[in-house]
Design an enzyme around this catalytic site. Structure first.
Site, PDB file in Angstrom:
ATOM      1  N   ILE A  11     111.242  25.572 -21.415  1.00 17.05           N
ATOM      2  CA  ILE A  11     111.940  26.842 -21.631  1.00 17.05           C
ATOM      3  C   ILE A  11     113.414  26.747 -21.219  1.00 17.05           C
ATOM      4  CG2 ILE A  11     111.256  27.828 -19.371  1.00 17.05           C
ATOM      5  CD1 ILE A  11     111.398  29.824 -22.644  1.00 17.05           C
ATOM      6  N   HIS A  45     101.964  26.040 -20.096  1.00 16.77           N
ATOM      7  CA  HIS A  45     100.832  26.870 -19.650  1.00 16.77           C
ATOM      8  C   HIS A  45     101.251  28.045 -18.775  1.00 16.77           C
ATOM      9  CE1 HIS A  45     101.426  25.015 -15.859  1.00 16.77           C
ATOM     10  NE2 HIS A  45     101.152  23.809 -16.309  1.00 16.77           N
ATOM     11  N   HIS A 222      99.547  24.908  -8.371  1.00 12.50           N
ATOM     12  CA  HIS A 222      99.331  26.333  -8.068  1.00 12.50           C
ATOM     13  C   HIS A 222      98.191  26.802  -8.960  1.00 12.50           C
ATOM     14  CE1 HIS A 222     100.058  30.623  -8.475  1.00 12.50           C
ATOM     15  NE2 HIS A 222     100.617  30.487  -9.645  1.00 12.50           N
ATOM     16  N   TYR A 260      98.524  37.571  -7.976  1.00 13.27           N
ATOM     17  CA  TYR A 260      99.108  38.338  -9.082  1.00 13.27           C
ATOM     18  C   TYR A 260      98.151  38.325 -10.261  1.00 13.27           C
ATOM     19  CZ  TYR A 260     100.672  33.809 -11.031  1.00 13.27           C
ATOM     20  OH  TYR A 260     100.725  32.525 -11.531  1.00 13.27           O
ATOM     21  N   TRP A 361     112.258  28.989 -12.722  1.00  9.29           N
ATOM     22  CA  TRP A 361     111.098  29.717 -13.233  1.00  9.29           C
ATOM     23  C   TRP A 361     111.378  30.201 -14.658  1.00  9.29           C
ATOM     24  CZ3 TRP A 361     107.679  33.007  -9.625  1.00  9.29           C
ATOM     25  CH2 TRP A 361     107.451  32.316  -8.431  1.00  9.29           C
ATOM     26  N   VAL A 362     110.325  30.494 -15.381  1.00  8.98           N
ATOM     27  CA  VAL A 362     110.488  31.150 -16.679  1.00  8.98           C
ATOM     28  C   VAL A 362     111.353  32.397 -16.485  1.00  8.98           C
ATOM     29  CG1 VAL A 362     109.281  32.496 -18.430  1.00  8.98           C
ATOM     30  CG2 VAL A 362     108.310  30.314 -17.651  1.00  8.98           C
ATOM     31  N   ASP A 552     137.089  29.973   0.577  1.00 11.24           N
ATOM     32  CA  ASP A 552     138.338  30.043   1.339  1.00 11.24           C
ATOM     33  C   ASP A 552     138.281  28.909   2.350  1.00 11.24           C
ATOM     34  OD1 ASP A 552     136.261  31.474   2.771  1.00 11.24           O
ATOM     35  OD2 ASP A 552     137.809  31.993   4.222  1.00 11.24           O
ATOM     36  N   GLU A 652     140.800  26.783  18.589  1.00  9.12           N
ATOM     37  CA  GLU A 652     139.638  25.936  18.319  1.00  9.12           C
ATOM     38  C   GLU A 652     140.000  24.562  18.846  1.00  9.12           C
ATOM     39  OE1 GLU A 652     138.366  26.162  14.225  1.00  9.12           O
ATOM     40  OE2 GLU A 652     138.028  28.325  14.402  1.00  9.12           O
TER      41      GLU A 652
HETATM   42  P1  FAD Z   1     109.075  22.182 -18.129  1.00  7.20           P
HETATM   43  O1  FAD Z   1     108.455  23.197 -18.964  1.00  7.20           O
HETATM   44  O2  FAD Z   1     108.179  21.380 -17.250  1.00  7.20           O
HETATM   45  O3  FAD Z   1     109.891  21.268 -19.074  1.00  7.20           O
HETATM   46  C1  FAD Z   1     110.406  20.013 -18.666  1.00  7.20           C
HETATM   47  C2  FAD Z   1     110.213  19.058 -19.805  1.00  7.20           C
HETATM   48  O4  FAD Z   1     110.870  17.846 -19.502  1.00  7.20           O
HETATM   49  C3  FAD Z   1     108.769  18.728 -20.016  1.00  7.20           C
HETATM   50  O5  FAD Z   1     108.371  19.149 -21.278  1.00  7.20           O
HETATM   51  C4  FAD Z   1     108.703  17.235 -19.835  1.00  7.20           C
HETATM   52  O6  FAD Z   1     107.792  16.613 -20.692  1.00  7.20           O
HETATM   53  C5  FAD Z   1     110.128  16.820 -20.091  1.00  7.20           C
HETATM   54  N1  FAD Z   1     110.477  15.551 -19.436  1.00  7.20           N
HETATM   55  C6  FAD Z   1     110.306  15.240 -18.132  1.00  7.20           C
HETATM   56  N2  FAD Z   1     110.704  13.977 -17.902  1.00  7.20           N
HETATM   57  C7  FAD Z   1     111.142  13.485 -19.080  1.00  7.20           C
HETATM   58  C8  FAD Z   1     111.678  12.240 -19.480  1.00  7.20           C
HETATM   59  N3  FAD Z   1     111.843  11.227 -18.619  1.00  7.20           N
HETATM   60  N4  FAD Z   1     112.025  12.076 -20.777  1.00  7.20           N
HETATM   61  C9  FAD Z   1     111.880  13.092 -21.674  1.00  7.20           C
HETATM   62  N5  FAD Z   1     111.368  14.281 -21.337  1.00  7.20           N
HETATM   63  C10 FAD Z   1     111.018  14.488 -20.059  1.00  7.20           C
HETATM   64  N6  FAD Z   1     107.174  31.154 -13.830  1.00  7.20           N
HETATM   65  C11 FAD Z   1     107.439  32.452 -14.011  1.00  7.20           C
HETATM   66  O7  FAD Z   1     108.584  32.815 -14.142  1.00  7.20           O
HETATM   67  N7  FAD Z   1     106.457  33.386 -14.022  1.00  7.20           N
HETATM   68  C12 FAD Z   1     105.167  33.047 -13.870  1.00  7.20           C
HETATM   69  O8  FAD Z   1     104.277  33.891 -13.884  1.00  7.20           O
HETATM   70  C13 FAD Z   1     104.848  31.697 -13.663  1.00  7.20           C
HETATM   71  N8  FAD Z   1     103.582  31.336 -13.454  1.00  7.20           N
HETATM   72  C14 FAD Z   1     103.279  30.024 -13.334  1.00  7.20           C
HETATM   73  C15 FAD Z   1     101.948  29.665 -13.205  1.00  7.20           C
HETATM   74  C16 FAD Z   1     101.590  28.343 -13.133  1.00  7.20           C
HETATM   75  C17 FAD Z   1     100.164  27.976 -13.002  1.00  7.20           C
HETATM   76  C18 FAD Z   1     102.606  27.358 -13.155  1.00  7.20           C
HETATM   77  C19 FAD Z   1     102.275  25.911 -13.067  1.00  7.20           C
HETATM   78  C20 FAD Z   1     103.925  27.706 -13.264  1.00  7.20           C
HETATM   79  C21 FAD Z   1     104.277  29.040 -13.354  1.00  7.20           C
HETATM   80  N9  FAD Z   1     105.603  29.440 -13.470  1.00  7.20           N
HETATM   81  C22 FAD Z   1     105.893  30.759 -13.665  1.00  7.20           C
HETATM   82  C23 FAD Z   1     106.711  28.471 -13.369  1.00  7.20           C
HETATM   83  C24 FAD Z   1     107.214  28.078 -14.733  1.00  7.20           C
HETATM   84  O9  FAD Z   1     106.171  27.724 -15.540  1.00  7.20           O
HETATM   85  C25 FAD Z   1     108.179  26.903 -14.636  1.00  7.20           C
HETATM   86  O10 FAD Z   1     109.058  27.083 -13.583  1.00  7.20           O
HETATM   87  C26 FAD Z   1     108.978  26.740 -15.933  1.00  7.20           C
HETATM   88  O11 FAD Z   1     108.107  26.677 -17.017  1.00  7.20           O
HETATM   89  C27 FAD Z   1     109.808  25.469 -15.879  1.00  7.20           C
HETATM   90  O12 FAD Z   1     110.428  25.275 -17.121  1.00  7.20           O
HETATM   91  P2  FAD Z   1     111.256  23.938 -17.396  1.00  7.20           P
HETATM   92  O13 FAD Z   1     111.769  24.005 -18.761  1.00  7.20           O
HETATM   93  O14 FAD Z   1     112.221  23.744 -16.291  1.00  7.20           O
HETATM   94  O15 FAD Z   1     110.202  22.772 -17.166  1.00  7.20           O
END
Ligand code: FAD
Length: 825
Positions: A11, A45, A222, A260, A361-362, A552, A652
């Protein structure tokens, strides 16, 4: 045009591609190790609950933009955000109070929110157990993000706009030359790049390793589970809608039990933070590019039923309708935690062109992506990102042990009620000044910052409370504002104003900028004219190109080509070091914080103390205000800076760390005849606020210009050299500010506030408090607050504290010694 490679199509990465394309950037490649239709990171997910309001203005505004943005991404008439609202319920009196504070944050940051009674909670959410709920906080604009769908729609739309996506393609290396990135290595080749942004989520640590950059995040699992269909929710039309749109009830938080909830059509989804922290090493998950589907992906681990048992019991208590259901499906999903809970954002200090946007986070994803796009295209973001900067961490905070322990602690405390001053319990004593053992002997009460132990007051001064004049007696505080506070602070402030006190200033950042190019560098980066003779201190601003305040700093010219900088944050050091590198040779930046130490000796009798232990000249002539010189104190070589944050005569006094304890002892002994005490940060904060001295990051940041913030005097109007932000401040100096940082005093003389509370005028929230303390000089609590520019001195306002309105008045500042008589004597 710049060639950009984004690592990761989650995302964050896809939003960044979109934000860059929409700003006209053309050459963008997104490299994703997983298949593009379901990359398999945390986004694939994420249940997507978006609760926008937090104590942080930055995080709240990043979330607010994310909501707007997700609402605008649509296909076939359906957006990517289901604005069902957010409801947080209290089942304990302490939580009910906490929700009042949270409601205050919402008002401060401009989010519409309402405290609701238990009955209203039940009306809004009929499944709740009416015997448990005491009340709630309702935020109508919260809701469910359809993060996976948004990612797919963004891939589709940005591909059309020319962004290249390489799916099932792992980045295995970062290519560099001359301190800059040149491309990423992928199987069978290279993708050339001028700018690389790692949006790799919890894989960030692995990408960081490719360039020797420690990334302070910890992947943790989690738990999230889905129930079988709840009879009361069965058979609705809604249930056939796509995930996220199949909900009408508000998203729900039951923080007293770390839970939640959301709807998935007829089923409930339950997220749980009450289980043991489960750290994961991302590299151990492999680069899975095959077999990714809803149930198999690298970010999804086996559900551990036993960890979820308490959650299931508590969920059925809060929502009795769940008693007729079972857990249908669950998983332990991985995402990132950090030592302070914030994202890691910005340019690497060690490699030009390498940026990160991770541990996001999302909830904050589009906001963070926009901020990074603005940094790349305009050199700054409209939302202040100081508290998210990768470079905010001190070296000691980047070790794996530190990151692991503190991030796990953050997981444990994520829904806890935390006092703003509450320190970490562990790890502690990571950094201590050479005075530490003496401070302990005096009964110092330490709070932690940046790994440093900092005394807030000394129990040894408790006896002074008996001799405190009536007009200095501290007011009674309420149970919240009296935490991490002692009335001894009043006695230490009294001594500073009326005799003399010594303060440990070691934890402030000190670094040296030296070489024939040093003057040129500092002239280019700061708003002051620092070409003065050696022996002079200048207090100046660092700005961005738009005139926003970066920091500053104090610049002391020690020798022709040697300057010492007194700075606020590690980010200042990273920035000046990078600019020095960019300038090329002839200038070196060296952090001397840990190898030196510093005592602030301040008060009307400070001169008596120093004269007793030094034969150097500390008269106004020997060392005028804002002068600096070397001196021998009790045989110890020191550098003495004539300045004071507390607004009293004094210096100082800095020396090399190995002499620290001896210096402390000498001053302490000599001070005995003059009523000297050791004083802590509690008194310091109150005294500096009485003098109207702003703290960067709390009172002002990159969102503010110097005139609004009341620091226009730090700009040397006659400076002819070009410096960063010059043309912007030339323009801004001619405008009258629409908002201003103002000094308030509390009318009743006793009601304390702590910071971040909303300020009301005629019943409408018009601003917020930044710093506050008791103002001993005016014998009233004082607060600094951002307010509309048209509110002048004498205007009455109200500060909201736990739902109560406290009358306050805008007051002429500074409250103490506006003529500077004390400091100049
Ligand atoms: P990701 O979606 O992990 O994307 C990173 C991408 O980088 C991946 O697709 C991966 O394949 C790619 N990548 C990694 N290394 C490499 C590489 N070397 N070469 C090429 N590609 C690579 N957040 C909320 O805001 N609200 C919620 O309710 C919430 N609930 C959650 C519940 C659960 C169970 C979990 C696990 C998380 C939840 N989160 C929630 C957190 C949220 O899902 C994440 O913080 C967010 O999706 C992170 O997005 P991202 O794009 O940074 O990471």
């Amino acid at each position: 045009t710049q060639r950009v490679v984004i690592i990761g199509a989650g995302i964050v990465g896809t939003n960044l591609a979109d934000e860059l394309v929409s700003r006209g950037w053309k050459d963008i490649t997104v490299v994703e190790q997983g298949p593009l239709h379901m990359p398999g990171g945390s986004t694939s997910h994420a249940p997507g609950l978006v609760f926008q309001t937090t104590p942080s203005k930055t995080m709240t505004h990043l979330a607010r933009y994310t909501v707007q943005k997700l609402q605008s991404i649509e296909k076939d008439g359906q957006g990517c955000f289901n604005q069902v609202g957010g409801l947080e319920v209290a089942t304990t009196p302490a939580r009910l109070e906490d929700l009042k504070r949270k409601h205050g944050y919402a008002s401060s940051w401009g989010i519409d929110a309402r405290l609701v009674s238990a009955e209203e909670c039940l009306e809004m959410y009929p499944h709740l157990n009416k015997d448990m709920v005491l009340g709630g906080l309702h935020i109508p604009s919260d809701g469910l993000a359809l993060a996976a769908r948004a990612t797919q729609l963004l891939i589709e739309s940005t591909s059309k706009a020319g962004v290249r996506y390489l799916g099932s393609t792992p980045v295995t290396g970062i290519e560099r030359a001359n301190g800059r990135v040149t491309g990423v290595t992928i199987p069978g080749g290279t993708v050339p790049a001028d700018i690389i942004v790692s949006c790799a989520g919890f894989w960030g640590v692995e990408i960081g390793k490719m360039v020797g950059l420690p990334i302070p995040l910890l992947p943790l699992a989690h738990q999230y589970a889905k129930t079988t269909t709840v009879p009361a929710l069965a058979g609705r039309d809604l249930n056939n809608k796509p995930n996220g749109l199949n909900a009408t009830l508000p998203i729900l938080r039951h923080q007293d039990q770390d839970l939640y909830f959301r709807e998935h059509g007829g089923q409930y989804g339950i997220g749980y933070y009450g289980h043991r922290p489960m750290p994961v090493v991302a590299s151990s998950l492999g680069l899975t590019s095959q077999n990714v589907d809803e149930k198999n992906m690298p970010s999804r681990l086996e559900f551990t039923t036993e960890d979820f048992a308490p959650a299931w019991t508590e969920s059925q208590k809060l929502l009795p309708a769940l008693r007729s259901t079972q857990i249908e499906d669950g998983f332990n999903g991985i995402f990132s935690f950090t030592p302070d809970g914030g994202p890691v954002f910005g340019q690497a200090p060690n490699l030009d062109g390498f940026y990160v946007a991770e541990a996001v986070w999302v909830t904050h994803s589009a906001g963070v992506a926009r901020a990074l796009a603005e940094v790349l295209t305009e050199g700054r973001s409209q939302i202040d990102m100081t508290e998210c900067e990768l470079t905010r961490f001190e070296e000691i905070q980047l070790s794996h042990d530190y990151v692991s322990e503190t991030s796990q602690q953050n997981f444990v405390e994520i829904y806890d009620i935390l006092h703003p001053l509450q320190p970490k319990e562990s790890p502690r004593t990571l950094r201590t000044s050479p005075f530490y053992s003496r401070e302990k002997d005096l009964g110092a009460y330490f709070l932690e910052l940046g790994g440093w132990e900092r005394p807030f007051w000394y129990e040894a001064n408790a006896g002074l409370l008996n001799s405190l004049p009536a007009e200095w007696k501290p007011v009674e505080r309420d149970s919240w504002s009296s935490q991490f506070y002692s009335p001894i602070v009043a006695a230490e402030a009294w001594k500073t104003r009326n005799a003399v006190a010594m303060f440990d200033m070691t934890s402030f950042h000190r670094f040296e900028v030296a070489g024939p190019g040093a003057l040129q560098l500092l002239q280019r980066l700061t708003t002051g004219d620092i070409a003065a003779n050696p022996g002079t201190i200048s207090w100046v601003l660092l700005l961005n190109d738009q005139g926003g305040i970066r920091s500053d700093i104090f610049v002391s010219r020690l020798e022709e080509n040697v300057f010492q900088i007194g700075a606020n944050t590690a980010t200042d050091l990273a920035y000046i070091s990078r600019e020095a590198r960019r300038q090329g040779q002839w200038v070196q930046v060296r952090d001397i914080t840990g190898s030196t130490c510093c005592i602030g000796l301040w008060g009307p009798r400070a001169r008596d103390v120093i004269r007793a232990i030094s034969s150097d000249d500390f008269s106004n002539k020997g060392l005028p205000y804002f002068g600096v010189k070397n001196a021998i104190i009790n045989g110890i070589p020191t550098t003495v800076f004539r300045k004071s944050y507390v607004g009293e005569l004094g210096w100082e006094i800095q020396t090399s760390a190995e002499y620290g304890q001896r210096l402390w002892d000498a001053i302490f002994q000599a001070g005995k005849n003059h009523g000297l005490v050791a004083a802590g940060r509690g008194a310091f904060n109150a005294l500096r606020l009485e003098k109207g001295y702003r703290t960067y990051g709390i009172d002002m940041n990159t969102e503010h210009n110097p005139y609004e913030a009341g620091v226009g005097h730090m700009i040397r109007a006659s400076k002819w050299e070009e410096y960063v932000g010059k043309s912007a401040v030339d323009r801004l100096s001619k405008q009258s500010p629409l908002r201003r940082l103002r000094c308030l005093t509390v009318d009743d003389g006793r009601s304390m506030v702590l910071g971040k509370e909303p300020v009301f005028k005629n019943g409408k929230a018009v601003g917020y408090v930044t710093s506050s303390a008791f103002g001993y000089t005016v014998r009233k609590p004082m607060a600094y607050a951002w307010l509309p520019g048209n509110l002048g001195e004498g205007a009455g306002v109200e500060i909201e504290y736990f739902g109560r309105r406290i009358a306050a008045t805008i007051t002429v500042e500074p409250l103490y010694d506006p003529e500077m008589k004390k400091m100049l004597t």
